[in-house]
Design an enzyme around this catalytic site. Structure first.
Site, short mmCIF file in Angstrom:
data_model
loop_
_atom_site.label_atom_id
_atom_site.label_comp_id
_atom_site.label_asym_id
_atom_site.label_seq_id
_atom_site.Cartn_x
_atom_site.Cartn_y
_atom_site.Cartn_z
N CYS A 27 0.81 -1.22 0.00
CA CYS A 27 0.00 0.00 0.00
C CYS A 27 0.84 1.27 0.00
O CYS A 27 0.29 2.35 -0.21
CB CYS A 27 -0.95 0.00 1.19
SG CYS A 27 -0.13 -0.16 2.77
N ASN A 28 2.14 1.18 0.24
CA ASN A 28 2.94 2.40 0.20
C ASN A 28 4.32 2.21 -0.42
O ASN A 28 5.22 3.01 -0.17
CB ASN A 28 3.08 3.03 1.59
CG ASN A 28 3.60 2.04 2.62
OD1 ASN A 28 4.54 1.29 2.36
ND2 ASN A 28 2.99 2.03 3.78
N SER B 221 8.69 1.22 6.89
CA SER B 221 7.26 1.37 6.65
C SER B 221 6.75 2.75 6.99
O SER B 221 7.35 3.47 7.80
CB SER B 221 6.48 0.32 7.46
OG SER B 221 6.79 -0.98 7.02
N GLY C 186 -13.40 -6.06 1.80
CA GLY C 186 -12.21 -6.87 1.54
C GLY C 186 -12.00 -7.88 2.65
O GLY C 186 -12.37 -7.64 3.81
N GLY D 291 -8.84 -9.65 2.99
CA GLY D 291 -7.43 -10.01 2.98
C GLY D 291 -6.78 -9.88 4.34
O GLY D 291 -7.44 -9.87 5.39
N TYR E 256 -5.16 -7.35 5.78
CA TYR E 256 -5.49 -6.16 6.54
C TYR E 256 -6.84 -6.30 7.22
O TYR E 256 -7.06 -5.77 8.32
CB TYR E 256 -5.48 -4.93 5.64
CG TYR E 256 -4.15 -4.24 5.54
CD1 TYR E 256 -3.54 -3.70 6.67
CD2 TYR E 256 -3.49 -4.14 4.33
CE1 TYR E 256 -2.31 -3.07 6.59
CE2 TYR E 256 -2.25 -3.52 4.24
CZ TYR E 256 -1.67 -2.99 5.37
OH TYR E 256 -0.45 -2.37 5.29
#
Length: 410
Positions: free
Chosen positions: A47-48, A111, A191, A193, A195
């Site tokens: 995501c980043n 992160s 979602g 997944g 996360y």
């Protein structure tokens, strides 16, 4: 030689990361197929961050420059002009710097939310995806496998004051000021997944009772049964009932058409590519927080004084083991040769003696193997190699190659 091109939250805009993340599935295979000097490729897209790890033939004249252009070409084939933005912002690493960076990334030191738990799993899933695509290589396998061990060491030995944090937990921290009682707030997860699982735990820790999940892939029922939440099958109706919506999915994009009314709602977009269209934020009553906004609130403090030292130690161990490998292989080959010779003298039915000899060979191999790694870590590997040659007549392939190169040069 290892190579890495990294675009992440520190050097590249989230809008660019959002678009180039779509190239993740094809970049590794495209680079490998188009360039003979590339032995292997692993692409990590989270995501980043968007990172391409390559193993290059060595020596290759201008290998780092060629590899950088190869990755940019592969990205351009999928995303067009974003490759130029990547050219301006992404950082290129090579050699030992790649290993240190990979270990730090896997350990959560690089992160957006320092110490997040999910990244180590994402790193290993990137390796598995490369295996399935046939783009992995020996050196990449070794580096990524060692990264997993380094991550465990960091979490076990360092002062993890920020351990246990994640983007999902940070999003809920931001929501805390807007929530009087989590037990009365209906929450929707879009979602199912990794996360989502982390978010469930964080919600339950806050006392949330009304948690629902929607999945465009039809996994909501199984996920809901596993985590004790409610499954939803119509996104628009699920959003109608929710006050807080958290999205993290690669399968669906929430658009204005999915918002049924203008009641106040807090929507967190934790996905990359984006899970929520920016236009949703313009709907009256909706407060949309995406990764860029969440990132401004992410703590940048170090995990602890010992974290980087642990990573540095793991990097040194990795390089020592690689440096010692030719000597270890030569020694074990020598022992195996002696063992085979002695086994050839035995009667075919003398299994107990054969087993004893194999055990003895293993014991004899272990000590010098450990010493080879220790000497390599101390920068004294040449002493160990000379001792093997002097005492046992074992010739090291790497030393022989170096001698041949010197003779050729002379």
């Amino acid at each position: 030689m290892l190579f890495c091109l990294t675009a992440n939250h520190r050097n590249t805009g989230f809008d660019v990361l959002d678009r180039i993340s779509r190239a993740a599935d094809s970049t590794g295979a495209d680079v490998l197929a188009a360039h003979g000097f590339v032995r292997g490729a692993v692409v990590l897209a989270t995501c980043n961050r968007f990172e391409t790890y390559l193993e290059l033939d060595e020596p290759v004249t201008g290998g780092v420059v060629l590899a950088r252009e190869a990755v940019l070409e592969a990205v351009a084939a999928t995303t067009g002009t974003d490759a130029e933005a990547l050219r301006e912002s992404a950082v290129v690493l090579s050699g030992d710097d790649v290993v240190r960076h990979l270990f730090a990334v896997s350990s959560g030191l690089e992160s957006m939310v320092v110490g997040e738990e999910e990244i180590s799993g994402q790193v290993q899933r990137a390796l598995r995806a490369a295996r399935e695509a046939g783009t992995s290589s020996t050196e990449l396998e070794q580096a990524f496998q060692r990264a997993a061990r380094a991550t465990r060491d960091v979490r076990a030995k360092a002062d993890l004051a920020a351990a246990g944090r994640s983007l999902a937990r940070l999003a809920l921290d931001l929501a805390d000021s807007r929530v009087t009682d989590w037990a009365t707030v209906p929450v929707l997860l879009v979602g199912t997944g990794h996360y989502a699982a982390t978010t469930i735990a964080a919600l339950q820790a806050r006392g949330a009772d009304d948690v629902r999940v929607y999945s465009a892939t039809g996994r909501a029922d199984n996920f809901a049964a596993r985590y004790g939440v409610r499954a939803e099958h119509d996104l628009r109706e699920a959003i109608r009932a929710a006050q807080i919506v958290l999205t993290c999915t690669a399968r669906y994009t929430v658009g204005p058409q999915d918002i049924p009314d203008e009641r106040p709602r807090l929507i967190f977009d934790l996905g990359l590519p984006r899970n929520v269209e920016p236009a949703v934020g313009a709907i009256p009553g909706v407060e949309l927080l995406d990764l860029e906004l969440i990132g401004r609130h992410a703590a940048l403090a170090e995990l602890g004084a010992g974290a980087h030292e642990v990573v540095g130690s793991a990097v040194a161990t990795f390089h020592a083991e690689r440096a010692a490998a030719p000597a270890i292989v030569a020694w074990r080959t020598h022992v195996a040769s002696v063992l085979d010779s002695e086994l050839g003298r035995l009667r075919e039915d003398d299994d107990r003696t054969a087993a004893a000899l194999r055990h003895l060979a293993g014991v004899l191999s272990h000590g010098p193997t450990v010493r080879a790694r220790e000497f390599a870590a101390e920068g004294r590997l040449d002493e160990f190699e000379r001792a093997l040659e002097t005492v046992f007549g074992v010739e090291i392939a790497a030393r022989l190659s170096a001698v041949d190169d010197e003779r050729a040069a002379g």
